[in-house]
Design a protein around this motif. Structure first.
Motif, PDB file in Angstrom:
ATOM      1  N   ILE A  96      70.018  45.254  49.011  1.00  9.34           N
ATOM      2  CA  ILE A  96      69.383  45.051  50.207  1.00  9.34           C
ATOM      3  C   ILE A  96      70.054  45.672  51.499  1.00  9.34           C
ATOM      4  CG2 ILE A  96      67.952  43.331  51.414  1.00  9.34           C
ATOM      5  CD1 ILE A  96      67.270  42.114  49.025  1.00  9.34           C
ATOM      6  N   ARG A 110      65.984  49.001  48.665  1.00  9.10           N
ATOM      7  CA  ARG A 110      65.052  48.035  48.459  1.00  9.10           C
ATOM      8  C   ARG A 110      64.805  47.909  47.023  1.00  9.10           C
ATOM      9  NH1 ARG A 110      60.046  47.779  52.306  1.00  9.10           N
ATOM     10  NH2 ARG A 110      61.609  47.651  53.822  1.00  9.10           N
ATOM     11  N   ASN A 168      65.277  44.366  44.543  1.00 10.19           N
ATOM     12  CA  ASN A 168      64.241  43.773  43.899  1.00 10.19           C
ATOM     13  C   ASN A 168      64.547  43.532  42.362  1.00 10.19           C
ATOM     14  OD1 ASN A 168      62.768  43.602  46.118  1.00 10.19           O
ATOM     15  ND2 ASN A 168      61.477  45.285  45.722  1.00 10.19           N
ATOM     16  N   TRP A 169      65.330  44.565  42.032  1.00  3.44           N
ATOM     17  CA  TRP A 169      65.743  44.646  40.399  1.00  3.44           C
ATOM     18  C   TRP A 169      66.929  43.307  40.345  1.00  3.44           C
ATOM     19  CZ3 TRP A 169      63.950  45.380  35.884  1.00  3.44           C
ATOM     20  CH2 TRP A 169      62.884  46.348  35.591  1.00  3.44           C
ATOM     21  N   PHE A 222      64.903  39.987  40.627  1.00  3.30           N
ATOM     22  CA  PHE A 222      64.276  39.894  39.423  1.00  3.30           C
ATOM     23  C   PHE A 222      64.939  39.264  38.255  1.00  3.30           C
ATOM     24  CE2 PHE A 222      62.567  41.515  35.235  1.00  3.30           C
ATOM     25  CZ  PHE A 222      61.427  40.605  35.130  1.00  3.30           C
ATOM     26  N   THR A 242      61.916  36.671  44.907  1.00  2.00           N
ATOM     27  CA  THR A 242      61.452  37.843  44.480  1.00  2.00           C
ATOM     28  C   THR A 242      60.388  38.473  44.807  1.00  2.00           C
ATOM     29  OG1 THR A 242      63.025  37.364  42.481  1.00  2.00           O
ATOM     30  CG2 THR A 242      61.490  39.145  42.070  1.00  2.00           C
ATOM     31  N   GLY A 255      60.554  39.666  48.140  1.00  3.49           N
ATOM     32  CA  GLY A 255      61.310  41.273  48.161  1.00  3.49           C
ATOM     33  C   GLY A 255      59.873  42.260  47.714  1.00  3.49           C
ATOM     34  N   LEU A 256      59.227  41.931  46.710  1.00  2.04           N
ATOM     35  CA  LEU A 256      58.244  42.654  46.297  1.00  2.04           C
ATOM     36  C   LEU A 256      57.205  43.135  47.327  1.00  2.04           C
ATOM     37  CD1 LEU A 256      57.691  41.451  42.570  1.00  2.04           C
ATOM     38  CD2 LEU A 256      58.939  43.646  43.283  1.00  2.04           C
TER      39      LEU A 256
END
Lengths: 216, 138
Positions: free
Chosen positions: A104, A109, A113-114, A117, A176, A179-180
């Motif tokens: 990040i 990005r 996010n991965w 998650f 998360t 983030g998404l």
């Protein structure tokens, strides 16, 4: 000096451009030059250190105060290999979190996010494995919290830690989703960093608990 | 100060944590099957040698304490000092407990595991009343 006066002075100071520390990714910064959120989370973690050390201290006294043979040997009572794998999963979750945060911060990005998650997923798996361990111990092995003093200590320490991981999983799931939703970028990632501090602390506590409860 | 300002050797640290955790488990498994190799306190000291570096790695790098301002370091370290001072006095109870018979410790008597089958039948440390149920579950 009254509280109101102190607060006003702090606000006045923070609005003064000459002495104002730069606004950081964590939000507001007062005179200390450290983000408020970071100070708050470290104070909270300090109280958590004392909470868990109280439990661990009591366990050490009871464990090492017993004559030989009066305390269950971990390899006969607990599933050490399974918990070792679980420990590894929690360590991996800390690594994926750092990887996500670094991504990040680097403007990647999707990778970030991965990372978030995977951290949530690994944390959820940890809680699930611990639930399975409790089921086996409680139902099949007959070790309940009131079976003996070992049972009381075991469920108190690992239970409170598991509760912390469970709450951490919820927090990580929220982060998360944020983030998404595109809430984080190279300058705005306070929620990830502060939640991460809590997550790493939970990992740290487990590293110590695993050695003391399962291996000693 | 944020993590962005400093490089963390992430995969090197991950490898170190993996190796140290594996070493812990291997040491314990080998010792638990061959307890004549070394006394228990030596095994515990060895385990601490593996555990403490893991804790330090998480605290200094993952929690970024190595790069933080002194105030944060103080906030992080103060509870450890306070807790050490608070827990130290109760550690003396280890000696007190050892000086008494386990069954005579007030409040613990009803929790003492059954000792009927613990007289030399190899099941001294089992929690189970049924000696045949002593194998770890998998």
């Amino acid at each position: 000096m009254s509280h109101a006066a102190t607060t006003n002075e702090l606000h006045a100071s923070s609005s003064h451009t000459d002495s104002e520390p730069p606004l950081m990714a964590h939000g507001s910064v007062l005179q200390l030059g450290i983000p408020n959120g970071k100070i708050a989370i470290w104070l909270f973690l300090g109280s958590e250190v004392m909470f868990f050390t109280g439990l661990i201290g009591a366990y050490i006294v009871l464990r090492f105060g017993q004559p030989a043979g009066n305390w269950p040997q971990p390899h006969l009572t607990l599933n050490v290999p399974l918990t070792a794998v679980n420990t590894f999963l929690l360590i991996c979750s800390s690594v994926t979190l750092v990887w996500g945060l670094q991504s990040i911060q680097a403007g990647q990005r999707a990778k970030g996010n991965w990372g978030l998650f995977l951290t949530t997923l690994l944390g959820a798996v940890f809680v699930g494995v611990q639930a399975y361990e409790y089921y086996e111990l409680w139902i099949h092995r007959g070790l309940t919290a009131s079976t003996n003093i070992f049972g009381s200590c075991f469920y108190a320490m690992t239970g409170f830690h598991g509760l912390h991981v469970f709450l951490g999983v919820i927090a990580m799931a929220v982060v998360t989703l944020m983030g998404l939703a595109g809430k984080f970028d190279t300058k705005h990632y306070a929620a990830v960093e502060l939640t991460g501090l809590y997550w790493h602390f939970v990992d740290l506590v487990w590293i110590i608990l695993f050695a003391i409860v399962y291996l000693m | 100060m944020s993590q962005k300002d400093h490089h963390i050797p992430l995969w090197g640290l991950f490898l170190a944590l993996l190796v140290l955790t594996t070493a812990e488990v291997v040491l314990f498994e080998v010792w638990s099957r061959n307890q004549w190799l070394m006394p228990k306190y030596a095994m515990v000291l060895l385990l601490l040698l593996f555990t403490l570096p893991k804790a330090v790695i998480v605290l200094t790098y993952f929690m970024h304490l190595k790069f933080e301002r002194q105030l944060i370091v103080f906030l992080a370290m103060a509870p450890f000092v306070m807790v050490f001072v608070a827990v130290l006095p109760i550690l003396t109870d280890i000696v007190t407990l050892k000086d008494q018979s386990y069954n005579q410790v007030p409040g613990l008597r009803e929790f003492v595991p059954s000792t009927e089958h613990s007289q030399g039948d190899g099941h001294e440390d089992s929690l189970s009343q049924d000696p045949s149920d002593d194998e770890p579950y998998h």
